[in-house]
Design an enzyme around this catalytic site. Structure first.
Site, PDB file in Angstrom:
ATOM      1  N   CYS A 109      27.775  44.905  42.680  1.00 26.22           N
ATOM      2  CA  CYS A 109      27.723  44.698  44.134  1.00 26.22           C
ATOM      3  C   CYS A 109      28.692  43.615  44.567  1.00 26.22           C
ATOM      4  CB  CYS A 109      26.330  44.257  44.549  1.00 26.22           C
ATOM      5  SG  CYS A 109      25.058  45.417  44.097  1.00 26.22           S
ATOM      6  N   ARG A 163      35.315  45.903  41.803  1.00 29.61           N
ATOM      7  CA  ARG A 163      34.097  45.523  41.081  1.00 29.61           C
ATOM      8  C   ARG A 163      33.255  46.740  40.733  1.00 29.61           C
ATOM      9  NH1 ARG A 163      32.791  40.041  42.264  1.00 29.61           N
ATOM     10  NH2 ARG A 163      30.575  40.418  42.132  1.00 29.61           N
ATOM     11  N   TRP A 213      26.273  48.671  43.815  1.00 29.71           N
ATOM     12  CA  TRP A 213      26.311  49.332  42.508  1.00 29.71           C
ATOM     13  C   TRP A 213      24.853  49.446  42.087  1.00 29.71           C
ATOM     14  CZ3 TRP A 213      25.480  48.090  37.191  1.00 29.71           C
ATOM     15  CH2 TRP A 213      26.178  48.912  36.290  1.00 29.71           C
ATOM     16  N   ASN A 221      23.438  40.560  46.436  1.00 26.54           N
ATOM     17  CA  ASN A 221      23.993  40.914  45.134  1.00 26.54           C
ATOM     18  C   ASN A 221      23.125  40.230  44.087  1.00 26.54           C
ATOM     19  OD1 ASN A 221      25.505  41.157  42.810  1.00 26.54           O
ATOM     20  ND2 ASN A 221      27.212  39.899  43.531  1.00 26.54           N
ATOM     21  N   GLY A 222      22.635  40.975  43.110  1.00 23.15           N
ATOM     22  CA  GLY A 222      21.785  40.384  42.065  1.00 23.15           C
ATOM     23  C   GLY A 222      20.518  41.207  41.913  1.00 23.15           C
ATOM     24  N   GLU A 257      39.391  46.446  20.293  1.00 21.11           N
ATOM     25  CA  GLU A 257      39.802  46.297  21.693  1.00 21.11           C
ATOM     26  C   GLU A 257      40.678  47.487  22.129  1.00 21.11           C
ATOM     27  OE1 GLU A 257      38.965  44.746  24.169  1.00 21.11           O
ATOM     28  OE2 GLU A 257      40.662  44.751  25.542  1.00 21.11           O
ATOM     29  N   LYS A 287      39.731  49.891  25.248  1.00 22.93           N
ATOM     30  CA  LYS A 287      40.638  50.178  26.372  1.00 22.93           C
ATOM     31  C   LYS A 287      40.808  51.681  26.517  1.00 22.93           C
ATOM     32  CE  LYS A 287      40.716  47.227  28.117  1.00 22.93           C
ATOM     33  NZ  LYS A 287      40.218  45.947  27.786  1.00 22.93           N
ATOM     34  N   GLU A 344      37.556  53.387  27.881  1.00 19.02           N
ATOM     35  CA  GLU A 344      37.231  52.980  29.256  1.00 19.02           C
ATOM     36  C   GLU A 344      38.052  53.714  30.304  1.00 19.02           C
ATOM     37  OE1 GLU A 344      36.345  48.441  30.042  1.00 19.02           O
ATOM     38  OE2 GLU A 344      38.152  48.699  28.872  1.00 19.02           O
ATOM     39  N   HIS A 383      33.760  55.038   3.978  1.00 20.85           N
ATOM     40  CA  HIS A 383      32.301  54.913   3.846  1.00 20.85           C
ATOM     41  C   HIS A 383      31.567  55.730   4.904  1.00 20.85           C
ATOM     42  CE1 HIS A 383      32.817  51.962   0.733  1.00 20.85           C
ATOM     43  NE2 HIS A 383      33.722  51.361   1.494  1.00 20.85           N
ATOM     44  N   LYS A 402      33.622  45.638  37.336  1.00 22.91           N
ATOM     45  CA  LYS A 402      34.444  44.522  36.847  1.00 22.91           C
ATOM     46  C   LYS A 402      33.574  43.335  36.451  1.00 22.91           C
ATOM     47  CE  LYS A 402      38.339  42.332  36.091  1.00 22.91           C
ATOM     48  NZ  LYS A 402      39.042  42.725  34.864  1.00 22.91           N
TER      49      LYS A 402
END
Ligand code: F6R
Length: 586
Positions: free
Chosen positions: A2, A27, A68, A94-95, A461, A465, A468, A484, A581
C-alpha cells in the site's frame, strides 16, 4: 505494498494526488482511491489501476491510496479511502491493524455500519466514535487504540487539516510554500518539494497549508528538523531508459562511487567482532550471504546468515557479538521484527539501508547507508551491488582495525573495491551480447544458475531476478550440489547459467559444467577466461577482477540477462505481477 499520499495547499488536490499516487505505483497495488473535501467529502475508489479513477473534483485538500490486498480481496468496496457513517471523515491506511476484530465488534455494537472486509475501515469509525472531541484529539484517541503497524492519514469535513500517524509503516512529510504533502516515500512529492520531515514511530502530525506540527505519542508538541533531499525528480524518473530497472542497472557505477564516497566521508565505528549474524530478505539476503564469504575470508570469524522471517521466530539464536540487518527500503516488516529481536537478545546491531530515516534506522545501534538513490523498479539491482559495496568496505576496514589485515593488504583491497565502478561499466558495455544470449534462452520453461563459494549467492540472486521479472522457473544451486538431486531435471536444451570465475574453484566448476553438458543442458558460461568457451555452449565474457570481487561483475551481467529475457517475453518489468517493492507485512 500500500501507498498513501495527502495534499493540502492551493493546487487542485485531484491533480496532485493522482500524480503522487502514480509515483508510488512501483510499490505494487491492486486498487486505488482518493478522497477530497470541497464543502462535502468526495470519494472515488476502484479495483485496478490508478488510470481507472475518473476524478474531476474541485478542492485543495485530500488524501489518496494504492492498496495491496491483505484483509479482503481486491475490490471497489475494499479499496481505500474509508469513510465514517456520517460521510464526514475519510482515512487511508498502510499496514495491518492486529486488533481490528475486537474493535469492529465494539463499533458494530455501538451502531456503526461497515462496508468492507478490511481492517482499515475500523479506523474511520473509531475516529467518528470520539466525535465529541475536536478532530485532532479524536484522531489521536482512535490511533492510540490501534495495535499493529500503520501509516494513517485522515481528513474531516469542516477541518482544513490532514492528521497523520505512523508506527512501523513508512510515512514522510513534504514541506512546501503554502502547501504540504504526505507520502509513503519521498519520490512521490519530489516534483513539488525537496524539503522533508521524517516521522518516527509513535508520532502524530497535523498538516495545515502553512504549518506542520509534530506531536509525540502523548500529544506533546515536538520539534523536528527539515531535511533537504538532494535527489532530483529526474533521479526518480526513467531518464530516457525504457524501464526503471534498466536505468537502475546502468546507474550502478555511479551508485557504487557515491556509496564508497559516503562511507569514506564518515568515521566508521570500530567493533571487536567475534561472530556475526546477518539477517535480511530476498535480494538483501543474497547480499548478506555474499557478505558471509567476504567477512569469513577477511575476519576469520564465523558468520551465520538468516532469512528475517525465520530469524524472528527461531527458538534459539547463537550468541553473536554483532547482528547486521540489511534492507534497502528500511521498511521490510520481517527485517524490522528481526532487528527488534536482535536487540532484545542483547546484540549490537548494524543496519544497512538505502533510505535515510527509514524505520530500520530507529531499531539499530549503527546505520550504514547505501547511496544508490531511489530505486523504483521492483526488482532490486543497484541496491544489491551497493549493499555488497558496504559489506566489503565494512569487512576490509574491520579486518584492518582488528589487525587481521596489514595496512598494505587493506589498501590493496580498498583500491580494487574502488575499481568496481569501472569494471561494472565494462559489463554494461556488453549489453548487446548479453541481450543476444537472453533471446536464445527466453523460451525455456526452467533454468538453473550454478556457482561455487563466493559466487553461489550470486547464482541465487541471478535466479531470483530471472523468475521475478520473466516468470520463468529458475533455481540457484551450489554447483557441487547438482548431482545430489537437481540434475534429475536437466534435459535437452535446458539452460544452465554457470558462473566460472578464475579462482581456486575454477577447475571444479568446469567439471560440474561437464556433468550438465553430458545431459544435454544448454550451458551459458560467465567468465573472464576465454578458454571457458570450449566447455560451454555460449560464453558471456566479464572483466577480470581479483577473485574476491567477482560477485560485482557477475551480478550485473545476470541482471542484464534477466532484464533482456523479460523484455523479449514482453513482461511488465518494473511492476511484475504479485510483487511489491516494499513488503510491510509479515
Ligand atoms: C528482489 C527484491 C526483494 C527484496 C526483499 C527485501 O528483487 O527486491 O527480494 O530484496 O523484499 O527488501 P528490502 O531490501 O527492502 O528489505
Amino acid at each position: 505494498m500500500c501507498g498513501i499520499v495527502g495534499y493540502i495547499g492551493f493546487r487542485n488536490a485531484s491533480d496532485v494526488l493522482l500524480k503522487t499516487l502514480k509515483r508510488l505505483e512501483y510499490r505494487g497495488y491492486d486498487s486505488a482511491g482518493v478522497a477530497i473535501i470541497n464543502g462535502s467529502l468526495q470519494v472515488e475508489k476502484k479495483k485496478g489501476y490508478i488510470d481507472a479513477l475518473s476524478i474531476d473534483f474541485e478542492g485543495t485538500i485530500g488524501i489518496g491510496h494504492t492498496r495491496w490486498a491483505t484483509h479482503g480481496a481486491p475490490s471497489n468496496e475494499n479499496a481505500h479511502p474509508f469513510v465514517d457513517c456520517k460521510g464526514e471523515i475519510a482515512i487511508v491506511h498502510n499496514g495491518i491493524i492486529e486488533n481490528f476484530m475486537e474493535l469492529k465488534e465494539e463499533l458494530l455494537k455501538s451502531g456503526h455500519i461497515f462496508k468492507s472486509d478490511t481492517d482499515s475501515e475500523s479506523i474511520a469509525h473509531l475516529i467518528e466514535e470520539y466525535g465529541e472531541y475536536p478532530f485532532r484529539a479524536a484522531f489521536m484517541k482512535a490511533v492510540r487504540r490501534l495495535r499493529g503497524s500503520f501509516a494513517i492519514a485522515a481528513i474531516k469535513v469542516g477541518e482544513r487539516k490532514i492528521m497523520v500517524a505512523k508506527k512501523e509503516s513508512p510515512l514522510v512529510i513534504g514541506i512546501g510554500d503554502h502547501e504540504n504533502f504526505i507520502a509513503s516515500d519521498i519520490p512521490a512529492f519530489l516534483e513539488y518539494t525537496n524539503r522533508v520531515v521524517v516521522l518516527k514511530d509513535g508520532e502524530f502530525a497535523e498538516l495545515e497549508e502553512d504549518s506542520v506540527t509534530i506531536y509525540d505519542n502523548n500529544g506533546k508538541e515536538i520539534h523536528r528538523d527539515v531535511t533537504r533531499i538532494d535527489w532530483s525528480v529526474e533521479d526518480a524518473e526513467k531518464g530516457g531508459y525504457e524501464h526503471f530497472m534498466l536505468k537502475e542497472i546502468f546507474e550502478q557505477p555511479r551508485a557504487m562511487e557515491d556509496t564508497l564516497y559516503a562511507l569514506e566521508s564518515r568515521e566508521l565505528f570500530s567493533l571487536d567482532i567475534e561472530r556475526v549474524n546477518i539477517v535480511a530478505c530476498g535480494t538483501s539476503y543474497h547480499a548478506g550471504l555474499t557478505g558471509k564469504y567476504v567477512l569469513e575470508e577477511l575476519l576469520h570469524v564465523p558468520v551465520s546468515v538468516y532469512y528475517a522471517s525465520e530469524y524472528r521466530y527461531m527458538a534459539a539464536v547463537e550468541d553473536p557479538a554483532l547482528t547486521i540487518l540489511i534492507t534497502q527500503s528500511g521498511e521490510t516488516a520481517d527485517t524490522i521484527g528481526a532487528a527488534k529481536r536482535a536487540k532484545e537478545l542483547g546484540n549490537i546491531t548494524v543496519g544497512i539501508t538505502n533510505v535515510v530515516g527509514s524505520s530500520i534506522t530507529n531499531y539499530v545501534d549503527y546505520v550504514l547507508y547505501t547511496n544508490a538513490g531511489p530505486e523504483i523498479g521492483v526488482a532490486a539491482t543497484k541496491t544489491f551491488t551497493t549493499q555488497l559495496a558496504v559489506l566489503y568496505y565494512f569487512a576490509i576496514r574491520s579486518a584492518l582495525s582488528m589487525r587481521k589485515l596489514t595496512r598494505k593488504s587493506a589498501e590493496r583491497l580498498l583500491s580494487e573495491l574502488h575499481r568496481m565502478p569501472y569494471y561494472i561499466e565494462k559489463v554494461l558495455d556488453e549489453e548487446e551480447s548479453i541481450k543476444a544470449e537472453a533471446q536464445k534462452i527466453a523460451n525455456a520453461n526452467s533454468m538453473y544458475f550454478i556457482a561455487r563459494g563466493l559466487n553461489y549467492p550470486v547464482a541465487l540472486e541471478g535466479a531470483l531476478k530471472m523468475k521475478e521479472i520473466s516468470y520463468i522457473h529458475a533455481e540457484g544451486y551450489p554447483a557441487g550440489e547438482l548431482k545430489h538431486g537437481p540434475i534429475a531435471l536437466i534435459d535437452n536444451g535446458m539452460p544452465v547459467i554457470a558462473l566460472v570465475p578464475e579462482d581456486a574453484l575454477y577447475e571444479k566448476m568446469l567439471s560440474n559444467i561437464k556433468e550438465v553438458t553430458a545431459r544435454d543442458a544448454y550451458v551459458v558460461g560467465l567468465s573472464s577466461n576465454g578458454d571457458v568457451e570450449k566447455w560451454v555452449n555460449s560464453l558471456i565474457l566479464v572483466p577480470h577482477t581479483q577473485p574476491l570481487f567477482t560477485p560485482f561483475v557477475n551480478a550485473v551481467a545476470l541482471q542484464l540477462l534477466a532484464y533482456h529475457v523479460a523484455k523479449t517475453l514482453g513482461r511488465k518489468i518494473d511492476k511484475p505481477k504479485n510483487l511489491a517493492k516494499t513488503v510491510t507485512v509479515e
